[in-house]
Write an enzyme that holds these catalytic residues in place. Structure first.
Site, PDB file in Angstrom:
ATOM      1  N   GLU A 287      10.275   1.088  10.278  1.00  0.00           N
ATOM      2  CA  GLU A 287      11.330   2.084  10.051  1.00  0.00           C
ATOM      3  C   GLU A 287      10.656   3.432  10.283  1.00  0.00           C
ATOM      4  OE1 GLU A 287      13.297   4.767   8.866  1.00  0.00           O
ATOM      5  OE2 GLU A 287      13.268   4.087   6.789  1.00  0.00           O
TER       6      GLU A 287
ATOM      7  N   LYS B  19       0.850  -1.200   0.000  1.00  0.00           N
ATOM      8  CA  LYS B  19       0.000   0.000   0.000  1.00  0.00           C
ATOM      9  C   LYS B  19       0.885   1.251   0.000  1.00  0.00           C
ATOM     10  CE  LYS B  19      -1.825   2.772   2.844  1.00  0.00           C
ATOM     11  NZ  LYS B  19      -1.749   4.027   2.055  1.00  0.00           N
TER      12      LYS B  19
ATOM     13  N   CYS C  15      13.778  10.538   6.907  1.00  0.00           N
ATOM     14  CA  CYS C  15      13.730  10.103   8.307  1.00  0.00           C
ATOM     15  C   CYS C  15      15.092  10.227   8.972  1.00  0.00           C
ATOM     16  CB  CYS C  15      13.146   8.704   8.435  1.00  0.00           C
ATOM     17  SG  CYS C  15      13.910   7.554   7.323  1.00  0.00           S
TER      18      CYS C  15
ATOM     19  N   GLY D  92       3.444   4.046  13.411  1.00  0.00           N
ATOM     20  CA  GLY D  92       4.110   2.770  13.695  1.00  0.00           C
ATOM     21  C   GLY D  92       3.527   2.102  14.934  1.00  0.00           C
TER      22      GLY D  92
ATOM     23  N   GLU E  36      10.315  15.381  15.794  1.00  0.00           N
ATOM     24  CA  GLU E  36      10.656  15.295  14.375  1.00  0.00           C
ATOM     25  C   GLU E  36       9.794  16.289  13.598  1.00  0.00           C
ATOM     26  OE1 GLU E  36       9.576  11.706  12.137  1.00  0.00           O
ATOM     27  OE2 GLU E  36      11.575  11.794  11.241  1.00  0.00           O
TER      28      GLU E  36
HETATM   29  P1  ADP Z   1       2.132  10.953   7.468  1.00  0.00           P
HETATM   30  O1  ADP Z   1       1.377  11.256   8.726  1.00  0.00           O
HETATM   31  O2  ADP Z   1       3.256  11.881   7.254  1.00  0.00           O
HETATM   32  O3  ADP Z   1       1.297  10.797   6.230  1.00  0.00           O
HETATM   33  P2  ADP Z   1       2.254   8.180   8.176  1.00  0.00           P
HETATM   34  O4  ADP Z   1       3.305   7.526   8.954  1.00  0.00           O
HETATM   35  O5  ADP Z   1       0.927   8.328   8.838  1.00  0.00           O
HETATM   36  O6  ADP Z   1       2.837   9.565   7.710  1.00  0.00           O
HETATM   37  O7  ADP Z   1       2.042   7.446   6.773  1.00  0.00           O
HETATM   38  C1  ADP Z   1       2.897   6.482   6.225  1.00  0.00           C
HETATM   39  C2  ADP Z   1       2.057   5.388   5.607  1.00  0.00           C
HETATM   40  O8  ADP Z   1       1.235   4.810   6.619  1.00  0.00           O
HETATM   41  C3  ADP Z   1       1.102   5.830   4.505  1.00  0.00           C
HETATM   42  O9  ADP Z   1       1.058   4.830   3.497  1.00  0.00           O
HETATM   43  C4  ADP Z   1      -0.228   5.908   5.231  1.00  0.00           C
HETATM   44  O10 ADP Z   1      -1.333   5.739   4.371  1.00  0.00           O
HETATM   45  C5  ADP Z   1      -0.121   4.747   6.184  1.00  0.00           C
HETATM   46  N1  ADP Z   1      -0.989   4.828   7.372  1.00  0.00           N
HETATM   47  C6  ADP Z   1      -1.417   5.929   8.019  1.00  0.00           C
HETATM   48  N2  ADP Z   1      -2.184   5.601   9.074  1.00  0.00           N
HETATM   49  C7  ADP Z   1      -2.247   4.238   9.105  1.00  0.00           C
HETATM   50  C8  ADP Z   1      -2.872   3.283   9.976  1.00  0.00           C
HETATM   51  N3  ADP Z   1      -3.611   3.647  11.018  1.00  0.00           N
HETATM   52  N4  ADP Z   1      -2.698   1.974   9.700  1.00  0.00           N
HETATM   53  C9  ADP Z   1      -1.943   1.578   8.656  1.00  0.00           C
HETATM   54  N5  ADP Z   1      -1.332   2.424   7.811  1.00  0.00           N
HETATM   55  C10 ADP Z   1      -1.470   3.748   8.024  1.00  0.00           C
END
Ligand code: ADP
Length: 499
Positions: free
Chosen positions: A267, A192, A301, A250, A398
């Site tokens: 990561e 995804k 990162c 994460g 961050e």
């Molecule tokens: P940002 O907040 O900067 O967009 P994220 O760490 O939330 O960074 O996003 C990184 C990835 O994690 C993206 O592919 C996002 O769609 C996905 N993501 C965001 N929230 C969730 C969640 N609750 N569960 C799984 N994946 C998620």
């Protein structure tokens, strides 16, 4: 579409304007619920494409396809050399389509074309590096001491169906950093991409089909994190989830993974320190420390976002790094001569601006020259905040933007210096600039971070493991370690009977 940049090549333009679907079981299919979401060019804020909004039901179908592909053994149990061959074919296709992929990266993410182009070349090399490991995943014979005669050995087997969730800062490389080791190990995947940058993952899906990977080995679902991403992380049919993104997300992934105790690698974020000692070669350290934070507009990162300069040279070094940032040209990534693109979104731009304001309100001084920007996209100029201190939010959190927090140090005691480095919940990266190589080794040994660079920043080699201590993550990417984290270790003991 008139919103596309006029310098964009025809192949990339045609791809962007095409109808975008989900890759499930070797076919491009519409999302079950029929939803779509829009993709914007962050350098203009204009909408450039619509992609399919995959949801939990589409994740179910993709996981089922990946499971069938895994259980059939066509990929997981095929000759390792066959996996190598297909991965090498994919690397060649990435290279052959490098100009188009670089342009898609620019339109989706905003980075300057020259950097995107270099990133694509590195991506092909990562695939080749991982392709080589497929034939070298060996176990070992284990001598047993219990009574009887035994032949015992270990063997590495693919972990199974893997969910991979990636961020928007390096869309194609992040996809490849995840896919290449998983595929080399024999896993099948549901990937995804980030909702902000889905285009290159979709183009990569086409190249994967063109290379001839069996149906269901790689499935690609575009969609939102809270919906498709959460469904993938929680799915009981997924054996491992690999995630790159923020530490907050994460932690959510870990909670989602609890249901079936799937394996998790993460990561995550960083607040990485860079130290410049008085004996450093400043002609290398100043641009090195500047690029450590300004490259990719700080959306890295492992960005060197905390700068510690010895007091003897502090004023000069901070002024020079600020001046370096002031000279960087901001603008659309498709226009030659621009050094920095925009941030990924309006949300991110406003967040970074709030951090800059909060730093100044809490007493930091602005070392960068004020700039008026004429661009309509999400630009934030390089910003050096001087005289920051450890209690400020800008030093602890961050920011993920081109914002450097500079602080002097005047201690020559390496424990105290390491204490500064380690005064954070993160542990991803640290940079050390000194000509005293003994001191560099001693300090590197005391820093709690997954990577340390001496007289360099961001050493990106496919063989060099990368990942975090503390809240910067679990596991490693790149290197043999990345591959092994897509395997389970099995031990087999055979009773040889009596002689
Ligand atoms: P940002 O907040 O900067 O967009 P994220 O760490 O939330 O960074 O996003 C990184 C990835 O994690 C993206 O592919 C996002 O769609 C996905 N993501 C965001 N929230 C969730 C969640 N609750 N569960 C799984 N994946 C998620």
């Amino acid at each position: 579409m008139s919103t596309l940049h006029p310098r964009l090549g025809q192949t990339a333009a045609r791809f962007i304007q095409r109808e975008h679907l989900l890759l499930i079981d070797g076919q491009w299919v519409a999302p079950r619920a029929g939803g779509r979401f829009e993709v914007e060019d962050p350098a203009t804020g204009l909408l450039i494409a619509q992609v399919a909004e995959g949801q939990a039901v589409d994740i179910d179908l993709a996981v089922a396809a990946a499971r069938r592909a895994f259980e059939s053994g066509e990929w997981s149990r095929c000759k390792p050399a066959d996996r190598t061959r297909l991965l090498l074919r994919l690397a060649d296709l990435i290279e052959a389509n490098g100009d188009e992929l670089a342009q898609l990266e620019v339109m989706d993410n905003g980075k300057p074309l020259a950097f995107a182009r270099r990133g694509i070349a590195g991506t092909a090399e990562m695939v080749r590096y991982m392709a080589g490991w497929a034939t070298k995943l060996t176990g070992e014979a284990v001598p047993l001491s219990i009574p009887g005669q035994w032949h015992a050995y270990t063997v590495r087997e693919a972990v199974g169906v893997v969910g991979q969730i990636i961020p928007w800062n390096f869309p194609l490389s992040m996809a490849i950093w995840k896919l290449a080791p998983a595929l080399a190990a024999g896993c099948t995947v549901v990937l995804k991409p980030a909702e902000q940058t889905p285009l290159n993952a979709l183009r990569l899906g086409e190249l994967i089909l063109e290379a001839g990977f069996p149906p269901g080995v790689v499935n690609i679902i575009t969609g939102y994190g809270a919906d498709a991403g959460a469904a993938l992380a929680a799915h009981p049919g997924v054996d491992k989830v690999a995630f790159t993104g923020s530490t907050t997300t994460g932690k959510r992934i870990v909670q989602s993974a609890l249901g079936n105790l799937k394996k998790v690698t993460l990561e995550l974020g960083g607040k990485s320190p860079v130290f410049i000692f008085p004996d450093a070669d400043l002609s290398a350290a100043i641009p090195g420390a500047a690029n450590a934070i300004f490259f990719n507009s700080g959306q890295v990162c492992s960005a060197g976002s905390r700068l510690y300069v010895h007091r003897k040279i502090y004023e000069r070094v901070v002024a020079d790094i600020a001046a370096y940032g002031d000279r960087l040209q901001l603008g659309h990534g498709m226009e030659a001569g621009n050094d920095l693109g925009p941030l990924i979104s309006k949300v991110q731009m406003e967040r970074v601006q709030r951090y800059i304001d909060s730093g100044r309100e809490s007493g930091a001084t602005l070392a960068s020259a004020p700039r008026q920007l004429s661009e309509q996209g999400y630009f934030v100029p390089p910003t050096v905040l001087a005289d920051t201190d450890a209690r400020m939010n800008v030093v602890q959190e961050e920011i993920f933007g081109p914002v450097l927090c500079a602080m002097p140090f005047d201690d020559d005691d390496l424990s105290a210096i390491a204490g500064l480095a380690n005064d954070t919940e993160y542990g991803l990266f640290a940079g050390i600039w000194t000509q005293d190589i003994g001191k560099a080794h001693r300090l590197a040994a005391r820093i709690r971070a997954g990577s340390v660079s001496v007289n360099a920043h961001m050493v990106n080699d496919p063989a060099l493991p990368f990942g975090g201590f503390k809240q910067s993550g679990w596991g490693r990417e790149r290197g043999r370690e990345a591959l092994e984290l897509y395997t389970e270790l099995k031990s087999v003991a055979i009773n040889l009977g009596q002689a």
